[in-house]
Scaffold this active site. Sequence first.
Site, PDB file in Angstrom:
ATOM      1  N   GLY A  45       0.825  -1.192   0.000  1.00 36.63           N
ATOM      2  CA  GLY A  45       0.000   0.000   0.000  1.00 36.63           C
ATOM      3  C   GLY A  45       0.863   1.247   0.000  1.00 36.63           C
ATOM      4  O   GLY A  45       2.024   1.217   0.432  1.00 36.63           O
ATOM      5  N   GLN A  50       2.977  10.187   1.022  1.00 39.82           N
ATOM      6  CA  GLN A  50       4.297   9.554   1.128  1.00 39.82           C
ATOM      7  C   GLN A  50       5.199   9.929  -0.047  1.00 39.82           C
ATOM      8  O   GLN A  50       6.410   9.745   0.014  1.00 39.82           O
ATOM      9  CB  GLN A  50       4.162   8.027   1.194  1.00 39.82           C
ATOM     10  CG  GLN A  50       3.524   7.539   2.490  1.00 39.82           C
ATOM     11  CD  GLN A  50       3.398   6.032   2.522  1.00 39.82           C
ATOM     12  OE1 GLN A  50       2.458   5.477   1.961  1.00 39.82           O
ATOM     13  NE2 GLN A  50       4.360   5.371   3.129  1.00 39.82           N
ATOM     14  N   CYS A  92       5.821   0.114   7.515  1.00 41.99           N
ATOM     15  CA  CYS A  92       5.460   1.247   6.656  1.00 41.99           C
ATOM     16  C   CYS A  92       6.662   1.596   5.792  1.00 41.99           C
ATOM     17  O   CYS A  92       7.789   1.643   6.291  1.00 41.99           O
ATOM     18  CB  CYS A  92       5.078   2.439   7.540  1.00 41.99           C
ATOM     19  SG  CYS A  92       4.714   3.942   6.613  1.00 41.99           S
ATOM     20  N   LEU A  93       6.426   1.891   4.512  1.00 45.35           N
ATOM     21  CA  LEU A  93       7.527   2.234   3.602  1.00 45.35           C
ATOM     22  C   LEU A  93       8.212   3.540   4.012  1.00 45.35           C
ATOM     23  O   LEU A  93       9.349   3.783   3.628  1.00 45.35           O
ATOM     24  CB  LEU A  93       7.017   2.341   2.157  1.00 45.35           C
ATOM     25  CG  LEU A  93       6.498   1.035   1.536  1.00 45.35           C
ATOM     26  CD1 LEU A  93       5.904   1.300   0.165  1.00 45.35           C
ATOM     27  CD2 LEU A  93       7.597  -0.012   1.457  1.00 45.35           C
ATOM     28  N   HIS A 134      -4.373   1.639   7.425  1.00 45.56           N
ATOM     29  CA  HIS A 134      -3.014   2.199   7.460  1.00 45.56           C
ATOM     30  C   HIS A 134      -2.861   3.321   6.426  1.00 45.56           C
ATOM     31  O   HIS A 134      -2.357   4.406   6.737  1.00 45.56           O
ATOM     32  CB  HIS A 134      -2.003   1.072   7.196  1.00 45.56           C
ATOM     33  CG  HIS A 134      -0.565   1.512   7.150  1.00 45.56           C
ATOM     34  ND1 HIS A 134       0.368   1.096   8.067  1.00 45.56           N
ATOM     35  CD2 HIS A 134       0.103   2.333   6.292  1.00 45.56           C
ATOM     36  CE1 HIS A 134       1.543   1.651   7.780  1.00 45.56           C
ATOM     37  NE2 HIS A 134       1.403   2.402   6.704  1.00 45.56           N
ATOM     38  N   GLU A 135      -3.285   3.051   5.181  1.00 41.76           N
ATOM     39  CA  GLU A 135      -3.094   4.041   4.107  1.00 41.76           C
ATOM     40  C   GLU A 135      -3.995   5.260   4.304  1.00 41.76           C
ATOM     41  O   GLU A 135      -3.568   6.387   4.065  1.00 41.76           O
ATOM     42  CB  GLU A 135      -3.334   3.415   2.732  1.00 41.76           C
ATOM     43  CG  GLU A 135      -2.408   2.257   2.376  1.00 41.76           C
ATOM     44  CD  GLU A 135      -0.934   2.519   2.651  1.00 41.76           C
ATOM     45  OE1 GLU A 135      -0.490   3.681   2.583  1.00 41.76           O
ATOM     46  OE2 GLU A 135      -0.219   1.545   2.958  1.00 41.76           O
ATOM     47  N   HIS A 138      -2.601   7.739   6.630  1.00 40.34           N
ATOM     48  CA  HIS A 138      -1.593   8.636   6.030  1.00 40.34           C
ATOM     49  C   HIS A 138      -2.225   9.924   5.509  1.00 40.34           C
ATOM     50  O   HIS A 138      -1.585  10.978   5.503  1.00 40.34           O
ATOM     51  CB  HIS A 138      -0.883   7.944   4.858  1.00 40.34           C
ATOM     52  CG  HIS A 138       0.294   7.096   5.244  1.00 40.34           C
ATOM     53  ND1 HIS A 138       1.393   7.597   5.907  1.00 40.34           N
ATOM     54  CD2 HIS A 138       0.569   5.779   5.035  1.00 40.34           C
ATOM     55  CE1 HIS A 138       2.280   6.622   6.091  1.00 40.34           C
ATOM     56  NE2 HIS A 138       1.801   5.508   5.586  1.00 40.34           N
TER      57      HIS A 138
HETATM   58 ZN    ZN Z   1       2.687   3.650   5.654  1.00 42.72          ZN
END
Ligand code: ZN
Length: 169
Positions: A45, A50, A92-93, A134-135, A138
């Site tokens: 995701g 981000q 998380c990226l 989660h997304e 953000h």
């Molecule tokens: Zn994330």
Amino acid sequence: MIRPILHYGAPELRQKAAPVTDFTPDLSALAADMIETMHGAPGIGLAAPQLGVPLRIVVVDLSAGARPGEAFTLVNPEWVRREGMQLEEESCLSLPGLSATVARPARVVVRGQDVEGRSIEITGDDLLARALQHEIDHLDGVLFIDRLRGIQRRLLLRTLARRQSRERA
Ligand code: ZN
């Protein structure tokens, strides 16, 4: 095109993203970049903030690129329903190398639009419910570490503070 993913500490990750109002070819191009960047990472995701883009867009692909056609884009998501609770390891990226057990809803229904502005509704449980929560977090400047409490939160914040002081040094 793969774009750089912002890491923890970037102010863009803490801002509330704005709704998308224009469903233009630029939006389709951005969504395509988001999916390519998510697959390149690889991740399941990614949210537009981000990439430093303050718009309410998320992409999800539970197969992380392994199954063609599984990736989808959700624009202007709104919760219809969230129920139950699951506890699973999450990462998380934007916080590479860190993970923690995070409480998330077990089942969700979310409504939004696709890149062409058509209404869509997605029902998810387990991993899909977790990825969506989660997304979408953000888009409101919320990171998974904000969902932690107690010792787990303190340990992760200490690791992040140590990393940031190393980067400054
Ligand atoms: Zn994330």
